[in-house]
Design an enzyme around this catalytic site. Structure first.
Site, PDB file in Angstrom:
ATOM      1  N   HIS A  18      -2.704   4.670 -12.763  1.00 21.32           N
ATOM      2  CA  HIS A  18      -3.969   4.437 -12.048  1.00 21.32           C
ATOM      3  C   HIS A  18      -4.195   4.937 -10.862  1.00 21.32           C
ATOM      4  CE1 HIS A  18      -3.258   1.186 -15.288  1.00 21.32           C
ATOM      5  NE2 HIS A  18      -4.340   1.848 -15.796  1.00 21.32           N
ATOM      6  N   LYS A  42      -7.063  -7.376 -25.762  1.00 17.17           N
ATOM      7  CA  LYS A  42      -5.670  -7.643 -25.355  1.00 17.17           C
ATOM      8  C   LYS A  42      -5.371  -8.874 -24.806  1.00 17.17           C
ATOM      9  CE  LYS A  42      -5.613  -2.575 -24.583  1.00 17.17           C
ATOM     10  NZ  LYS A  42      -5.533  -1.545 -23.272  1.00 17.17           N
TER      11      LYS A  42
HETATM   12  O1  PNS Z   1      -7.326  -0.087 -19.802  1.00 10.71           O
HETATM   13  P1  PNS Z   1      -8.199  -0.479 -21.254  1.00 10.71           P
HETATM   14  O2  PNS Z   1      -7.613  -1.710 -21.785  1.00 10.71           O
HETATM   15  O3  PNS Z   1      -7.926   0.881 -21.784  1.00 10.71           O
HETATM   16  O4  PNS Z   1      -9.698  -0.467 -20.691  1.00 10.71           O
HETATM   17  C1  PNS Z   1     -10.568  -0.726 -22.175  1.00 10.71           C
HETATM   18  C2  PNS Z   1     -11.996  -1.303 -21.361  1.00 10.71           C
HETATM   19  C3  PNS Z   1     -11.996  -2.409 -20.696  1.00 10.71           C
HETATM   20  C4  PNS Z   1     -12.703  -0.064 -20.573  1.00 10.71           C
HETATM   21  C5  PNS Z   1     -12.849  -1.365 -22.689  1.00 10.71           C
HETATM   22  O5  PNS Z   1     -12.163  -2.321 -23.418  1.00 10.71           O
HETATM   23  C6  PNS Z   1     -14.231  -2.028 -22.165  1.00 10.71           C
HETATM   24  O6  PNS Z   1     -15.093  -1.232 -21.671  1.00 10.71           O
HETATM   25  N1  PNS Z   1     -14.351  -3.349 -22.434  1.00 10.71           N
HETATM   26  C7  PNS Z   1     -15.451  -4.016 -21.949  1.00 10.71           C
HETATM   27  C8  PNS Z   1     -16.559  -4.347 -23.210  1.00 10.71           C
HETATM   28  C9  PNS Z   1     -17.050  -3.248 -23.744  1.00 10.71           C
HETATM   29  O7  PNS Z   1     -18.271  -2.628 -23.035  1.00 10.71           O
HETATM   30  N2  PNS Z   1     -16.884  -2.708 -25.135  1.00 10.71           N
HETATM   31  C10 PNS Z   1     -17.326  -1.812 -25.558  1.00 10.71           C
HETATM   32  C11 PNS Z   1     -16.624  -0.622 -25.501  1.00 10.71           C
HETATM   33  S1  PNS Z   1     -17.407   0.948 -26.168  1.00 10.71           S
END
Ligand code: PNS
Length: 163
Positions: A18, A42
């Site tokens: 990151h 998660k």
């Molecule tokens: O580090 P990660 O767990 O791969 O990140 C995933 C994340 C947090 C970017 C994704 O789950 C997200 O955007 N969550 C917020 C809720 C949302 O907008 N969900 C729809 C995504 S298409």
């Protein structure tokens, strides 16, 4: 107009992968907002406050980087911040399908927004938060995978080892 990029994720915990991406992105945008998602499917090891604290500590010397958190849909947060660019890292082909779907879904929800993919650094492509946690949980060495500050926090969670 300021070029703002949002780098969203779980960051549970932030890894050297990151950080590599954040440093490189900061050279191309006026501001990079690292945004920790509160609504994730998660079950995190670290609380939202702990994840923000670690991110703030390890990015404090990178100019133009801000750490924040958000609840709800990413697209709504991006709109609130007046941004149109979301950054995501790609490590391998295995990341692609999920990232591809997410980018399209986000684009459908907010047409003006684009997802910019950055390939992970050559030294860090094999690092993931999940694997780091697994290694730390089993008292393996996580040096070189996460910053020292994060290594200490992992050691606090999992007891001795992790050095
Ligand atoms: O580090 P990660 O767990 O791969 O990140 C995933 C994340 C947090 C970017 C994704 O789950 C997200 O955007 N969550 C917020 C809720 C949302 O907008 N969900 C729809 C995504 S298409």
């Amino acid at each position: 107009m300021k070029r703002i990029a949002i780098y969203p994720g779980s960051f549970d915990p932030v890894t050297n992968g990151h950080i590599n991406l954040i440093k490189r992105a900061a050279r191309h945008f006026d501001k990079v907002i690292v945004a920790v998602a509160k609504d994730s499917q998660k079950k995190p090891l670290f609380t939202i406050e702990e994840r923000i604290d670690m991110l703030k500590e390890v990015t404090k010397d990178i100019e133009g980087v801000e750490v924040d958190s958000f609840e709800g849909l990413l697209v709504d947060y991006v709109k609130r911040k007046g941004a149109k660019v979301v950054l995501r890292g790609l490590r391998a082909v295995s990341d692609f399908e999920y990232e591809f779907q997410m980018a399209h879904m986000n684009h459908k929800l907010f047409e003006e927004m684009e997802t910019f993919f950055m390939v992970t650094g050559a030294e860090e492509f094999f690092i993931s938060s999940n694997l780091v946690k697994e290694v730390a949980r089993l008292h393996g060495c996580v040096k070189g995978l996460v910053p020292e500050y994060v290594r200490q926090k992992l050691a606090e969670k999992f007891g001795k080892g992790s050095e």
